[in-house]
Design an enzyme around this catalytic site. Structure first.
Site, PDB file in Angstrom:
ATOM      1  N   ARG A  63      21.921   8.854  -4.262  1.00  0.00           N
ATOM      2  CA  ARG A  63      22.393   7.911  -3.229  1.00  0.00           C
ATOM      3  C   ARG A  63      23.528   7.064  -3.785  1.00  0.00           C
ATOM      4  O   ARG A  63      24.509   6.794  -3.117  1.00  0.00           O
ATOM      5  CB  ARG A  63      21.244   7.000  -2.773  1.00  0.00           C
ATOM      6  CG  ARG A  63      20.471   7.555  -1.580  1.00  0.00           C
ATOM      7  CD  ARG A  63      19.685   6.462  -0.854  1.00  0.00           C
ATOM      8  NE  ARG A  63      18.764   5.752  -1.716  1.00  0.00           N
ATOM      9  CZ  ARG A  63      17.539   6.178  -2.027  1.00  0.00           C
ATOM     10  NH1 ARG A  63      17.095   7.314  -1.544  1.00  0.00           N
ATOM     11  NH2 ARG A  63      16.751   5.464  -2.803  1.00  0.00           N
TER      12      ARG A  63
ATOM     13  N   GLU B 103      10.344  19.646 -14.063  1.00  0.00           N
ATOM     14  CA  GLU B 103       8.947  19.278 -13.825  1.00  0.00           C
ATOM     15  C   GLU B 103       8.066  20.443 -14.272  1.00  0.00           C
ATOM     16  O   GLU B 103       8.276  21.580 -13.862  1.00  0.00           O
ATOM     17  CB  GLU B 103       8.742  18.958 -12.336  1.00  0.00           C
ATOM     18  CG  GLU B 103       7.304  18.927 -11.867  1.00  0.00           C
ATOM     19  CD  GLU B 103       6.392  17.977 -12.655  1.00  0.00           C
ATOM     20  OE1 GLU B 103       6.759  16.820 -12.855  1.00  0.00           O
ATOM     21  OE2 GLU B 103       5.298  18.431 -13.065  1.00  0.00           O
TER      22      GLU B 103
ATOM     23  N   CYS C 185      -2.415   8.519  -5.663  1.00  0.00           N
ATOM     24  CA  CYS C 185      -3.314   7.442  -5.230  1.00  0.00           C
ATOM     25  C   CYS C 185      -4.165   7.862  -4.032  1.00  0.00           C
ATOM     26  O   CYS C 185      -5.241   7.312  -3.799  1.00  0.00           O
ATOM     27  CB  CYS C 185      -2.505   6.199  -4.867  1.00  0.00           C
ATOM     28  SG  CYS C 185      -1.201   5.843  -6.056  1.00  0.00           S
TER      29      CYS C 185
ATOM     30  N   ALA D  36       1.565   2.559  -9.606  1.00  0.00           N
ATOM     31  CA  ALA D  36       2.559   3.313  -8.835  1.00  0.00           C
ATOM     32  C   ALA D  36       3.830   2.521  -8.490  1.00  0.00           C
ATOM     33  O   ALA D  36       4.940   3.038  -8.635  1.00  0.00           O
ATOM     34  CB  ALA D  36       1.921   3.827  -7.554  1.00  0.00           C
TER      35      ALA D  36
ATOM     36  N   ASN E  20       7.800   3.585  -9.397  1.00  0.00           N
ATOM     37  CA  ASN E  20       8.882   3.813  -8.428  1.00  0.00           C
ATOM     38  C   ASN E  20      10.048   2.855  -8.684  1.00  0.00           C
ATOM     39  O   ASN E  20      11.213   3.248  -8.679  1.00  0.00           O
ATOM     40  CB  ASN E  20       8.361   3.608  -7.007  1.00  0.00           C
ATOM     41  CG  ASN E  20       7.520   4.789  -6.546  1.00  0.00           C
ATOM     42  OD1 ASN E  20       8.031   5.779  -6.054  1.00  0.00           O
ATOM     43  ND2 ASN E  20       6.212   4.701  -6.738  1.00  0.00           N
TER      44      ASN E  20
ATOM     45  N   LYS F  64     -16.665 -19.439  -3.623  1.00  0.00           N
ATOM     46  CA  LYS F  64     -17.155 -18.521  -2.592  1.00  0.00           C
ATOM     47  C   LYS F  64     -16.746 -19.123  -1.261  1.00  0.00           C
ATOM     48  O   LYS F  64     -17.061 -20.283  -0.986  1.00  0.00           O
ATOM     49  CB  LYS F  64     -18.681 -18.512  -2.670  1.00  0.00           C
ATOM     50  CG  LYS F  64     -19.301 -17.152  -2.704  1.00  0.00           C
ATOM     51  CD  LYS F  64     -20.684 -17.217  -3.246  1.00  0.00           C
ATOM     52  CE  LYS F  64     -21.714 -17.265  -2.146  1.00  0.00           C
ATOM     53  NZ  LYS F  64     -23.082 -17.134  -2.657  1.00  0.00           N
TER      54      LYS F  64
HETATM   55  C1  FAD Z   1      -6.576   9.369  -8.659  1.00  0.00           C
HETATM   56  C2  FAD Z   1      -5.493   8.363  -8.862  1.00  0.00           C
HETATM   57  C3  FAD Z   1      -5.438   7.249  -8.042  1.00  0.00           C
HETATM   58  C4  FAD Z   1      -4.438   6.300  -8.227  1.00  0.00           C
HETATM   59  N1  FAD Z   1      -4.416   5.209  -7.395  1.00  0.00           N
HETATM   60  C5  FAD Z   1      -3.456   4.284  -7.556  1.00  0.00           C
HETATM   61  C6  FAD Z   1      -3.384   3.174  -6.670  1.00  0.00           C
HETATM   62  O1  FAD Z   1      -4.184   3.044  -5.745  1.00  0.00           O
HETATM   63  N2  FAD Z   1      -2.408   2.250  -6.879  1.00  0.00           N
HETATM   64  C7  FAD Z   1      -1.491   2.379  -7.899  1.00  0.00           C
HETATM   65  O2  FAD Z   1      -0.614   1.519  -8.041  1.00  0.00           O
HETATM   66  N3  FAD Z   1      -1.517   3.449  -8.739  1.00  0.00           N
HETATM   67  C8  FAD Z   1      -2.474   4.392  -8.588  1.00  0.00           C
HETATM   68  N4  FAD Z   1      -2.503   5.482  -9.418  1.00  0.00           N
HETATM   69  C9  FAD Z   1      -1.515   5.561 -10.528  1.00  0.00           C
HETATM   70  C10 FAD Z   1      -0.186   6.162 -10.055  1.00  0.00           C
HETATM   71  O3  FAD Z   1      -0.428   7.410  -9.463  1.00  0.00           O
HETATM   72  C11 FAD Z   1       0.722   6.296 -11.255  1.00  0.00           C
HETATM   73  O4  FAD Z   1       0.965   5.017 -11.781  1.00  0.00           O
HETATM   74  C12 FAD Z   1       2.065   6.942 -10.900  1.00  0.00           C
HETATM   75  O5  FAD Z   1       1.873   8.239 -10.399  1.00  0.00           O
HETATM   76  C13 FAD Z   1       2.943   7.007 -12.132  1.00  0.00           C
HETATM   77  O6  FAD Z   1       4.106   7.715 -11.836  1.00  0.00           O
HETATM   78  P1  FAD Z   1       4.945   8.414 -12.989  1.00  0.00           P
HETATM   79  O7  FAD Z   1       6.071   9.101 -12.305  1.00  0.00           O
HETATM   80  O8  FAD Z   1       5.240   7.469 -14.064  1.00  0.00           O
HETATM   81  O9  FAD Z   1       3.957   9.477 -13.643  1.00  0.00           O
HETATM   82  P2  FAD Z   1       3.245  10.755 -13.025  1.00  0.00           P
HETATM   83  O10 FAD Z   1       2.910  10.533 -11.609  1.00  0.00           O
HETATM   84  O11 FAD Z   1       2.142  11.086 -13.970  1.00  0.00           O
HETATM   85  O12 FAD Z   1       4.364  11.873 -13.114  1.00  0.00           O
HETATM   86  C14 FAD Z   1       4.809  12.387 -14.337  1.00  0.00           C
HETATM   87  C15 FAD Z   1       5.311  13.802 -14.119  1.00  0.00           C
HETATM   88  O13 FAD Z   1       5.875  14.290 -15.315  1.00  0.00           O
HETATM   89  C16 FAD Z   1       5.505  15.652 -15.492  1.00  0.00           C
HETATM   90  N5  FAD Z   1       5.620  15.964 -16.913  1.00  0.00           N
HETATM   91  C17 FAD Z   1       4.880  15.436 -17.928  1.00  0.00           C
HETATM   92  N6  FAD Z   1       5.285  15.956 -19.110  1.00  0.00           N
HETATM   93  C18 FAD Z   1       6.275  16.831 -18.828  1.00  0.00           C
HETATM   94  C19 FAD Z   1       7.081  17.692 -19.634  1.00  0.00           C
HETATM   95  N7  FAD Z   1       6.931  17.742 -20.951  1.00  0.00           N
HETATM   96  N8  FAD Z   1       8.010  18.470 -19.031  1.00  0.00           N
HETATM   97  C20 FAD Z   1       8.187  18.422 -17.692  1.00  0.00           C
HETATM   98  N9  FAD Z   1       7.438  17.627 -16.858  1.00  0.00           N
HETATM   99  C21 FAD Z   1       6.511  16.844 -17.442  1.00  0.00           C
HETATM  100  C22 FAD Z   1       4.069  15.691 -14.968  1.00  0.00           C
HETATM  101  O14 FAD Z   1       3.675  16.997 -14.644  1.00  0.00           O
HETATM  102  C23 FAD Z   1       4.157  14.765 -13.764  1.00  0.00           C
HETATM  103  O15 FAD Z   1       4.474  15.453 -12.586  1.00  0.00           O
HETATM  104  C24 FAD Z   1      -3.473   6.473  -9.262  1.00  0.00           C
HETATM  105  C25 FAD Z   1      -3.526   7.594 -10.089  1.00  0.00           C
HETATM  106  C26 FAD Z   1      -4.523   8.543  -9.891  1.00  0.00           C
HETATM  107  C27 FAD Z   1      -4.570   9.739 -10.797  1.00  0.00           C
END
Ligand code: FAD
Length: 446
Positions: A21, A32, A42, A299, A303, A359
């Site tokens: 953008r 990926e 989440c 999350a 972002n 409370k």
């Molecule tokens: C079940 C669950 C519920 C959640 N609920 C919440 C919530 O309610 N509120 C909240 O704020 N957060 C929540 N989270 C946390 C949130 O999902 C994460 O903080 C967020 O996804 C982090 O984003 P990220 O891009 O840093 O990492 P990720 O989402 O982990 O993405 C990292 C990416 O990098 C890729 N990758 C890793 N190593 C390599 C490599 N060597 N080569 C190529 N690709 C690679 C992985 O495959 C992955 O796709 C939750 C997480 C889970 C698992």
């Protein structure tokens, strides 16, 4: 300029979209390792709760949209194995087993985190699962269906463990939860965590805190979690004891690591290498209350950090103030929320904290349907600063935490917070918002 991004979820795809953008002519490549990008991790517990929903519903934007509409060179099934900061290249292997190498002018590491799996016997048995990626979610749903799972043991009692216990109970699956630590929710004030505990137990979940896990065995098709003085049996085991940052690539490339081995970044998301940025769960951040480094994998900050890294890469300088550790989750009929420091964390950070627990009601006096809201508030006796808030209740908790979160970002005192002009109408709360009542009470102690 060639921008290369490792990791295609929250931080990585936010950065890729933002970079395009900012500058549509930019050459942006995302590598990926899985076949999934841009999904809501989440949402997985709520999706798993419903056998009729397909887990791919959680994909926010399909890979082809990034490729065709946004002009991002997105390669799924590409696992990066090494970074060479001197040559500015990354190398790895594709899912088809083909070696690849890419060069970059600017690199963003957005590799997220991985679930911690204890190094004990039996944690690699079929039916012992963790929930992190979309594929984990797929596998869990498929396993429950294929094996007609009736009983699950969850190892861990954090927020993902609790969301999953609700999801499994929604499918009438029996749940036992076990962990080595003796305290149910150690970060939470006892008065509030007792409310959460009662809610969980009243939904027929059996809690076993304080049991050291020795191994997992399989006998007659059933999994056995063997602890010091306890053996639990189930059809499936969910390991939810936390995550660790995926920082090995960075460490091997000689980049500095920080707290909890997350990649150390400055406020511009830059690592110790001028050409490499890191964002999301793999990187650390500043805490707005302490001003010190922290690692809170959530999350929104992933972002936001993705955006900020892209802006900085594109030459639009942005500095992030940091995180307050604001978090919320639902467990059965309860909303549980927190922001800022706990009493213990405040002490460890050098504050002289005092706390109050109150409370109050979720709706005005005599308004029908009210339930109880519990608030714990922590303030500093030296400076009068607001340091943290925790809340539990059946309604009016989730978004109410955002007012104190904003106050923490602005380093407000408890007194100043107590003077905030917060909204009131009978269906939404008492005249004095629960957080204002807590502030008024806390003022008497600091
Ligand atoms: C079940 C669950 C519920 C959640 N609920 C919440 C919530 O309610 N509120 C909240 O704020 N957060 C929540 N989270 C946390 C949130 O999902 C994460 O903080 C967020 O996804 C982090 O984003 P990220 O891009 O840093 O990492 P990720 O989402 O982990 O993405 C990292 C990416 O990098 C890729 N990758 C890793 N190593 C390599 C490599 N060597 N080569 C190529 N690709 C690679 C992985 O495959 C992955 O796709 C939750 C997480 C889970 C698992």
């Amino acid at each position: 300029m060639k921008v290369l991004i490792i990791g295609g979820d929250a931080a990585g795809m936010s950065a890729a979209s933002r970079a395009k953008r900012n500058n549509p002519d930019l050459d942006v490549t995302v590598l990926e390792k899985t076949m999934d990008v841009s999904y809501s991790a989440c949402g997985m517990p709520y999706n798993i709760a419903d056998p009729d929903r397909v887990i791919d519903d959680l994909v926010v934007r399909q890979a082809d949209v990034f490729r065709d509409k946004q002009g991002i060179h997105l390669l799924t099934g590409h696992c990066v194995e090494s970074i060479d900061p001197l040559r500015r290249t990354v190398a790895g292997i594709s899912i088809q087993g083909k070696a690849f190498q890419f060069s970059y002018d600017k690199l963003l590491i957005a590799t997220g985190g991985s679930p911690i799996v204890p190094n004990l016997d039996g944690f690699d048995l079929p039916g012992v699962m963790a929930l992190k990626s979309l594929d984990d979610g797929r596998k869990i749903k498929a396993f429950i269906k294929a094996n007609n799972v009736k009983k699950v043991i969850i190892i861990g009692m954090g927020y993902i463990a609790l969301e999953m216990c609700e999801a499994l109970r929604a499918r009438s699956i029996d749940v036992d939860m076990v962990k080595p630590g003796p305290v149910f929710l150690p970060w939470m004030d006892t008065e509030l965590s007792d409310v959460v505990r009662q809610e969980v137990e009243s939904n027929q979940v059996k809690l076993h805190p304080g049991y050291k896990i020795q191994k997992i065995d399989v006998e007659g098709g059933r999994l056995k979690v063997i602890c010091s003085d306890l053996t639990l049996e189930a059809d499936m085991v969910l390991v939810a004891v936390g995550i660790k940052p995926n920082s090995e690539l960075a460490a091997e490339a000689g980049l500095d690591l920080g707290i909890k081995d997350a990649i150390a970044v400055d406020r511009k998301l830059k690592t110790s290498d001028e050409s490499i940025y890191a964002a999301g769960d793999c990187a650390d951040a500043y805490h707005v209350v302490t001003g010190k480094k922290t690692w809170i994998p959530l999350a929104l900050r992933a972002n936001r950090a993705g955006w900020a890294a892209a802006d900085n890469i594109c030459g639009n300088a942005v500095e992030l103030p940091g995180v307050a550790g604001t978090a919320v989750f639902k467990v059965f009929d309860l909303e549980v929320a927190r922001t800022g420091l706990t009493l213990d964390a405040a002490k460890k950070s050098g504050f002289e904290p005092a706390k109050v627990v109150i409370k109050t009601r979720s709706r005005a006096h005599a308004h029908p349907g009210a339930s109880v809201i519990h608030v714990q508030m922590v303030g500093d006796q030296k400076t009068g600063r607001l340091l943290g808030v925790q809340m539990v209740g059946k309604e009016g908790v989730a978004h109410r935490i955002n007012a104190p979160a904003v106050a923490l970002h602005n380093q407000m005192t408890v007194e100043a917070y107590g003077q905030a002009d917060l909204a009131y109408a009978p269906p939404f709360g008492p005249t004095w918002d629960p957080t204002l009542t807590a502030a008024n009470q806390l003022l008497k102690r600091i």
